[in-house]
Design a protein around this motif. Structure first.
Motif, PDB file in Angstrom:
ATOM      1  N   TRP A   7      44.666  45.047  35.075  1.00 52.58           N
ATOM      2  CA  TRP A   7      43.540  45.900  34.700  1.00 52.58           C
ATOM      3  C   TRP A   7      43.931  46.832  33.553  1.00 52.58           C
ATOM      4  O   TRP A   7      45.010  47.423  33.573  1.00 52.58           O
ATOM      5  CB  TRP A   7      43.089  46.773  35.879  1.00 52.58           C
ATOM      6  N   LEU A   8      43.019  46.968  32.604  1.00 51.27           N
ATOM      7  CA  LEU A   8      43.070  48.044  31.630  1.00 51.27           C
ATOM      8  C   LEU A   8      41.945  49.011  31.982  1.00 51.27           C
ATOM      9  O   LEU A   8      40.773  48.618  32.012  1.00 51.27           O
ATOM     10  CB  LEU A   8      42.870  47.514  30.208  1.00 51.27           C
ATOM     11  N   ILE A   9      42.300  50.251  32.283  1.00 48.93           N
ATOM     12  CA  ILE A   9      41.295  51.263  32.618  1.00 48.93           C
ATOM     13  C   ILE A   9      41.242  52.265  31.474  1.00 48.93           C
ATOM     14  O   ILE A   9      42.255  52.873  31.109  1.00 48.93           O
ATOM     15  CB  ILE A   9      41.615  51.966  33.951  1.00 48.93           C
ATOM     16  N   VAL A  10      40.048  52.426  30.916  1.00 46.90           N
ATOM     17  CA  VAL A  10      39.836  53.306  29.766  1.00 46.90           C
ATOM     18  C   VAL A  10      39.241  54.616  30.259  1.00 46.90           C
ATOM     19  O   VAL A  10      38.089  54.668  30.692  1.00 46.90           O
ATOM     20  CB  VAL A  10      38.905  52.643  28.728  1.00 46.90           C
ATOM     21  N   GLY A  11      40.055  55.667  30.218  1.00 42.82           N
ATOM     22  CA  GLY A  11      39.613  56.986  30.658  1.00 42.82           C
ATOM     23  C   GLY A  11      40.324  57.416  31.923  1.00 42.82           C
ATOM     24  O   GLY A  11      40.257  56.732  32.945  1.00 42.82           O
ATOM     25  N   ALA A 228      45.191  43.021  29.335  1.00 42.17           N
ATOM     26  CA  ALA A 228      44.818  42.920  30.748  1.00 42.17           C
ATOM     27  C   ALA A 228      43.758  41.855  30.948  1.00 42.17           C
ATOM     28  O   ALA A 228      43.011  41.504  30.028  1.00 42.17           O
ATOM     29  CB  ALA A 228      44.312  44.271  31.255  1.00 42.17           C
ATOM     30  N   ARG A 229      43.693  41.373  32.179  1.00 41.32           N
ATOM     31  CA  ARG A 229      42.696  40.356  32.526  1.00 41.32           C
ATOM     32  C   ARG A 229      41.291  40.942  32.605  1.00 41.32           C
ATOM     33  O   ARG A 229      40.319  40.285  32.277  1.00 41.32           O
ATOM     34  CB  ARG A 229      43.045  39.735  33.886  1.00 41.32           C
ATOM     35  N   ARG A 230      41.218  42.179  33.064  1.00 40.72           N
ATOM     36  CA  ARG A 230      39.910  42.800  33.283  1.00 40.72           C
ATOM     37  C   ARG A 230      39.955  44.248  32.818  1.00 40.72           C
ATOM     38  O   ARG A 230      41.027  44.860  32.745  1.00 40.72           O
ATOM     39  CB  ARG A 230      39.520  42.720  34.761  1.00 40.72           C
ATOM     40  N   ILE A 231      38.765  44.803  32.549  1.00 39.05           N
ATOM     41  CA  ILE A 231      38.659  46.159  32.008  1.00 39.05           C
ATOM     42  C   ILE A 231      37.732  46.988  32.888  1.00 39.05           C
ATOM     43  O   ILE A 231      36.694  46.496  33.354  1.00 39.05           O
ATOM     44  CB  ILE A 231      38.109  46.132  30.562  1.00 39.05           C
ATOM     45  N   PRO A 333      31.180  39.871  31.074  1.00 37.00           N
ATOM     46  CA  PRO A 333      32.081  39.459  32.161  1.00 37.00           C
ATOM     47  C   PRO A 333      33.390  40.240  32.162  1.00 37.00           C
ATOM     48  O   PRO A 333      33.902  40.627  31.104  1.00 37.00           O
ATOM     49  CB  PRO A 333      32.328  37.972  31.867  1.00 37.00           C
ATOM     50  N   ASP A 334      33.908  40.465  33.352  1.00 39.73           N
ATOM     51  CA  ASP A 334      35.232  41.075  33.554  1.00 39.73           C
ATOM     52  C   ASP A 334      35.353  42.483  32.991  1.00 39.73           C
ATOM     53  O   ASP A 334      36.454  42.950  32.684  1.00 39.73           O
ATOM     54  CB  ASP A 334      36.334  40.182  32.956  1.00 39.73           C
ATOM     55  N   VAL A 335      34.208  43.176  32.835  1.00 40.37           N
ATOM     56  CA  VAL A 335      34.232  44.589  32.442  1.00 40.37           C
ATOM     57  C   VAL A 335      33.329  45.360  33.397  1.00 40.37           C
ATOM     58  O   VAL A 335      32.161  45.005  33.580  1.00 40.37           O
ATOM     59  CB  VAL A 335      33.759  44.809  30.989  1.00 40.37           C
ATOM     60  N   TRP A 336      33.875  46.401  33.992  1.00 37.24           N
ATOM     61  CA  TRP A 336      33.112  47.281  34.879  1.00 37.24           C
ATOM     62  C   TRP A 336      32.897  48.603  34.157  1.00 37.24           C
ATOM     63  O   TRP A 336      33.852  49.193  33.618  1.00 37.24           O
ATOM     64  CB  TRP A 336      33.868  47.533  36.181  1.00 37.24           C
ATOM     65  N   PHE A 337      31.650  49.086  34.145  1.00 39.53           N
ATOM     66  CA  PHE A 337      31.305  50.344  33.485  1.00 39.53           C
ATOM     67  C   PHE A 337      31.059  51.394  34.568  1.00 39.53           C
ATOM     68  O   PHE A 337      30.166  51.228  35.411  1.00 39.53           O
ATOM     69  CB  PHE A 337      30.060  50.167  32.616  1.00 39.53           C
ATOM     70  N   VAL A 338      31.851  52.470  34.538  1.00 37.80           N
ATOM     71  CA  VAL A 338      31.835  53.455  35.623  1.00 37.80           C
ATOM     72  C   VAL A 338      31.908  54.863  35.035  1.00 37.80           C
ATOM     73  O   VAL A 338      32.600  55.100  34.041  1.00 37.80           O
ATOM     74  CB  VAL A 338      33.031  53.242  36.581  1.00 37.80           C
ATOM     75  N   GLY A 339      31.201  55.811  35.661  1.00 35.84           N
ATOM     76  CA  GLY A 339      31.303  57.210  35.274  1.00 35.84           C
ATOM     77  C   GLY A 339      30.119  57.708  34.471  1.00 35.84           C
ATOM     78  O   GLY A 339      29.205  56.965  34.119  1.00 35.84           O
ATOM     79  N   ARG A 340      30.158  58.991  34.160  1.00 33.33           N
ATOM     80  CA  ARG A 340      29.039  59.681  33.520  1.00 33.33           C
ATOM     81  C   ARG A 340      28.710  59.092  32.155  1.00 33.33           C
ATOM     82  O   ARG A 340      27.547  58.831  31.841  1.00 33.33           O
ATOM     83  CB  ARG A 340      29.373  61.168  33.387  1.00 33.33           C
ATOM     84  N   LEU A 341      29.711  58.871  31.320  1.00 29.28           N
ATOM     85  CA  LEU A 341      29.463  58.397  29.965  1.00 29.28           C
ATOM     86  C   LEU A 341      29.097  56.919  29.941  1.00 29.28           C
ATOM     87  O   LEU A 341      28.265  56.488  29.133  1.00 29.28           O
ATOM     88  CB  LEU A 341      30.698  58.628  29.085  1.00 29.28           C
TER      89      LEU A 341
END
Length: 382
Positions: A7-11, A228-231, A333-341
């Motif tokens: 996983w690559l997690i941005v933020g 990473a495989r997923r973001i 695909p393979d990207v999850w968008f989470v959080g306020r922004l």
């Protein structure tokens, strides 16, 4: 070669940090956590200033929730200091409780009403609204125009840069009106502050051998490296898609941090200025933290249009624009968008934690576990 991380997690704010911890600790996945800023904690980041007073770099953050699950989860990483937040507003030259309660009205108008009498007093001033659509509608339908002008109209204009009549009802619906003497800003079951601060809580959360942190790094500089495989993306959803449909509007803030050579500046942590001044509020942090110190540090808060994005602007045209980005996000695909922004919603801290935990449950259903991290176990490319 296969990607170095699962996983690559941005933020590295609440959304990204909670998911990094869950993926690493619960699934054994390998995580690369990055953030543009040189620290973890997102907007909840706190630090000792030059005087040694613990301040919140990006304005006051007060934890409160009705969710025992969320409180118990965060309790793994911090002890708590019980704290019930109280706010005063400077109105007509007086400091009075906000949200409006019995004491607010009695002090402002020199009255001695009971709770029952206040209900009738407010009802006589309330203006019926056929359909409550805007922030102005919410307030005038409950307390009338005079209290709306004193407490809400000017403050909202400063905070959002537009008149309350142009904002969604959700903005002022968050603030209750009470007919008793309850002067707490929040009514949640769990109200407390991390005993050693938010930053220390984040550091404990992210202290796992499966989590690699790279701070002061921009996603744009890494996105083509196939790390990473997923973001999991917690930044600006419109930025992720190259502003394809135009920019989503946000409000920003400017903070003027000051240290004073005195033990206390004001009677509560936050004083709002709805009728005067060009700042919206002054925060004194020692009320929040319980720190004992011969000096005190305060922050003047100035809303502005430009700068780091803090608040999605809740107007119908913005919601429509976000829906176009949301459709793109859901089809990526393979990207999850989470959080306020990333989801263009104004969430409290506990709501972001709840969203992150719910996202982890969805990941558990959608992504098979390997037990020790997919990237670590993946066969070499042929």
């Amino acid at each position: 070669m296969p990607p170095a991380f699962d996983w690559l997690i941005v933020g590295a704010g609440f959304a990204g940090s909670v998911l990094a911890e869950r993926l690493a600790a619960e699934r054994g996945d390998s995580v690369l956590l990055i953030d543009r800023r040189p620290h973890v904690g997102g907007n909840a980041y706190d630090r000792l200033d030059a005087a040694g007073v613990l301040i919140h770099q990006y304005g006051p953050h007060i934890f409160h929730t009705n969710s025992e699950q969320i409180f118990d989860y965060l309790s793994r990483f911090t002890r708590w200091r019980p704290y019930e937040h109280r706010v005063l507003a400077k109105v007509d030259g007086m400091l009075v409780p906000i949200p409006i309660n019995l004491d607010t009205v009695n002090k402002l108008y020199g009255l001695n009403l009971t709770s029952e009498q206040l209900e009738g007093w407010l009802a006589a001033r309330a203006e019926p609204v056929d359909e409550i659509r805007t922030s102005e509608d919410v307030v005038v339908s409950k307390v009338g125009r005079e209290l709306y002008e004193k407490f809400f109209c000017g403050y909202t204009r400063k905070q959002w840069g537009v008149d309350p009549s142009q904002l969604d009802k959700s903005v002022t619906a968050r603030v209750p009106t009470r007919t008793n003497q309850d002067d707490r800003y929040f009514g949640d079951a769990f109200q407390a502050m991390p005993a050693e601060g938010f930053t220390r809580m984040f550091e404990r959360m992210l202290d796992h051998p499966n989590i690699t942190k790279r701070l002061g790094v921009d996603y744009a500089d890494l996105k083509d490296e196939g790390l990473a495989r997923r973001i999991i993306f917690t930044g600006l959803v419109d930025e992720y898609f190259g502003y394809r449909f135009g920019k989503l509007p946000y409000r920003s803030l400017r903070f003027d941090h000051r240290t004073l050579d005195q033990e206390q500046f004001q009677p509560v942590a936050v004083v709002n200025y709805p009728m005067s001044e060009d700042y919206t509020r002054i925060t004194e942090y020692k009320h929040l933290t319980g720190q004992k110190h011969p000096k005190t540090s305060i922050t003047y808060e100035y809303p502005q249009a430009e700068g780091d994005p803090y608040y999605p602007v809740p107007r119908p045209e913005n919601a429509e624009l976000y829906k176009r980005y949301e459709a793109l996000a859901m089809s990526t695909p393979d990207v999850w968008f989470v959080g306020r922004l990333a989801t263009y919603r104004y969430y409290n801290m506990d709501q972001v934690v709840g969203q992150a935990l719910a996202t982890f449950r969805r990941i558990e259903q959608a992504v098979p576990r390997t037990g020790a991290g997919e990237a670590a176990l993946a066969p070499a490319a042929s």
